[in-house]
Design a protein around this motif. Sequence first.
Motif, short mmCIF file in Angstrom:
data_model
loop_
_atom_site.label_atom_id
_atom_site.label_comp_id
_atom_site.label_asym_id
_atom_site.label_seq_id
_atom_site.Cartn_x
_atom_site.Cartn_y
_atom_site.Cartn_z
N ASP A 187 0.80 -1.16 -0.01
CA ASP A 187 -0.13 -0.06 -0.04
C ASP A 187 0.82 1.27 -0.07
O ASP A 187 1.59 1.51 1.03
CB ASP A 187 -1.02 -0.11 1.04
N TYR A 188 0.66 1.97 -1.14
CA TYR A 188 1.85 3.16 -1.35
C TYR A 188 1.01 4.51 -0.62
O TYR A 188 2.00 5.36 -0.72
CB TYR A 188 1.97 3.22 -2.76
N ALA A 189 0.13 4.33 -0.28
CA ALA A 189 -0.62 5.71 0.42
C ALA A 189 -0.92 5.66 1.84
O ALA A 189 -2.02 6.12 2.34
CB ALA A 189 -1.85 6.09 -0.49
N GLY A 190 -0.09 4.95 2.60
CA GLY A 190 -0.43 4.98 4.03
C GLY A 190 0.46 6.08 4.82
O GLY A 190 1.29 5.87 5.28
N PHE A 191 -0.13 7.32 4.55
CA PHE A 191 0.39 8.59 5.04
C PHE A 191 0.26 8.77 6.38
O PHE A 191 1.13 9.67 6.86
CB PHE A 191 0.02 9.55 4.12
N SER A 192 -0.55 8.03 7.09
CA SER A 192 -0.64 8.02 8.47
C SER A 192 -1.37 6.94 8.98
O SER A 192 -1.89 5.78 8.17
CB SER A 192 -1.55 9.14 8.72
N THR A 193 -1.55 6.54 10.28
CA THR A 193 -2.11 5.83 10.73
C THR A 193 -3.33 5.50 10.40
O THR A 193 -4.11 4.44 9.99
CB THR A 193 -2.05 5.51 12.33
N PHE A 194 -3.95 6.55 10.30
CA PHE A 194 -5.60 6.80 10.13
C PHE A 194 -5.82 6.17 8.60
O PHE A 194 -6.59 5.46 8.19
CB PHE A 194 -6.16 7.79 10.36
N ASP A 195 -4.92 6.72 7.83
CA ASP A 195 -4.83 6.72 6.17
C ASP A 195 -4.94 4.98 6.01
O ASP A 195 -5.68 4.40 5.20
CB ASP A 195 -3.87 7.35 5.51
N ARG A 253 -11.22 12.20 7.22
CA ARG A 253 -11.34 11.27 5.92
C ARG A 253 -10.04 11.11 5.45
O ARG A 253 -9.09 11.88 5.83
CB ARG A 253 -12.07 12.13 5.10
N PRO A 254 -9.65 9.99 4.80
CA PRO A 254 -8.30 9.64 4.41
C PRO A 254 -7.95 10.64 3.30
O PRO A 254 -8.71 10.97 2.41
CB PRO A 254 -8.58 8.23 3.87
N TYR A 255 -6.67 11.01 3.08
CA TYR A 255 -6.24 11.81 2.29
C TYR A 255 -6.37 11.38 0.94
O TYR A 255 -6.66 11.84 -0.19
CB TYR A 255 -4.61 11.90 2.33
N PHE A 256 -6.18 10.01 0.32
CA PHE A 256 -6.47 9.32 -0.78
C PHE A 256 -6.71 7.89 -0.78
O PHE A 256 -6.44 7.09 0.11
CB PHE A 256 -5.12 9.69 -1.66
N LEU A 257 -8.04 7.68 -1.46
CA LEU A 257 -8.41 6.06 -1.66
C LEU A 257 -8.14 5.65 -2.99
O LEU A 257 -7.07 4.65 -2.99
CB LEU A 257 -9.93 6.11 -1.31
N GLY A 258 -8.76 6.00 -3.77
CA GLY A 258 -8.26 5.33 -5.25
C GLY A 258 -9.17 3.93 -5.49
O GLY A 258 -9.84 3.79 -4.78
N PRO A 259 -8.76 3.42 -6.74
CA PRO A 259 -9.60 2.20 -7.04
C PRO A 259 -9.37 0.88 -6.08
O PRO A 259 -8.23 1.01 -5.27
CB PRO A 259 -8.97 1.86 -8.38
N GLY A 260 -10.30 0.10 -6.03
CA GLY A 260 -10.15 -1.00 -5.01
C GLY A 260 -8.83 -1.84 -5.63
O GLY A 260 -8.85 -2.28 -6.83
N ILE A 261 -8.32 -2.68 -4.75
CA ILE A 261 -7.43 -3.66 -5.11
C ILE A 261 -7.66 -5.00 -4.12
O ILE A 261 -7.70 -5.09 -3.05
CB ILE A 261 -5.87 -3.29 -4.60
N VAL A 262 -7.80 -6.12 -4.83
CA VAL A 262 -8.20 -7.27 -4.37
C VAL A 262 -7.22 -8.24 -3.82
O VAL A 262 -6.22 -8.40 -4.66
CB VAL A 262 -9.24 -7.87 -5.34
N LEU A 263 -7.28 -8.45 -2.58
CA LEU A 263 -6.28 -9.30 -1.97
C LEU A 263 -6.64 -10.80 -2.39
O LEU A 263 -7.65 -11.00 -2.97
CB LEU A 263 -6.29 -9.16 -0.52
#
Length: 263
Positions: free
Chosen positions: A122-130, A204-214
């Motif tokens: 996950d490249y957009a984990g800018f904070s614990t909340f995000d 709210r999170p800074y950025f979400l984007g499209p879903g990624i399926v595990l």
Amino acid sequence: MAGLLKGMAIVGAMALVLVVVVTVSANYWVWRKTHASITLESGQCVHEPVGLVFGTSYGLRGGGENPWYRARLDLAASLWKSGQVDHLLVSGDNHTRYYNEPIRMWRDLRRQQIPDAAMTLDYAGFSTFDTLARSRDVFGVSSVTLVSQRWHLPRAVFIARYLGLDARGCATRERSMFDDRWMWAREVLARVQIVMDLYLFDRRPYFLGPGIVLPTDSGDPGSIIPVYRRVPMPLPVEHALEDLRDTLEPRRSESPTQGWRVL
């Protein structure tokens, strides 16, 4: 003039008391809601389909490797190898092309013999909340083990529970509170901030984007497919496994209630 100074002193004292009360109350609330869900001994951490590894910088400003970084990766690798988690979601900050926490963590986990198929970045984990919001809304995680330090996990579990995640914390090897005193102090204030963010400011999170399926098992929603079922095997090994399965399967002519044969 004396009266004005006295009034200002009274107001200042009342403000200080209010700050102390709010800080203590917020920290107690976070601790009360989360302490039963945090395990300090890694061997006692229960099995979950996903282990969420929080990103942190590799190095310290004064030089040398960040001990919290190494501890998180060591624990994540241990949990996967012991089967306590089926998949690792590695989250971190990648705000510039020159700073990429997930890639660095991925490389170091590979050095610990964690296969690529067992990790999602996950490249957009800018904070614990995000990180936690994205684990739910982007990666579809619902049940998770949070991998981090003892001082960080109460806030992380608190956020996860607020977001509706079935989350448990698994703490890294313990360092003394004196060694981590600045992080403990920082968390006292961070817990106050997150309570305000969640319940007053509707963060709210800074950025979400499209879903990624595990790599989940469609026959068992929420269950991660084990790596040995996702990684192609050499034909001789696959044939040997098929022969073993055929040997262990009950014969069709036998009663359906008959148990497995012991070889």
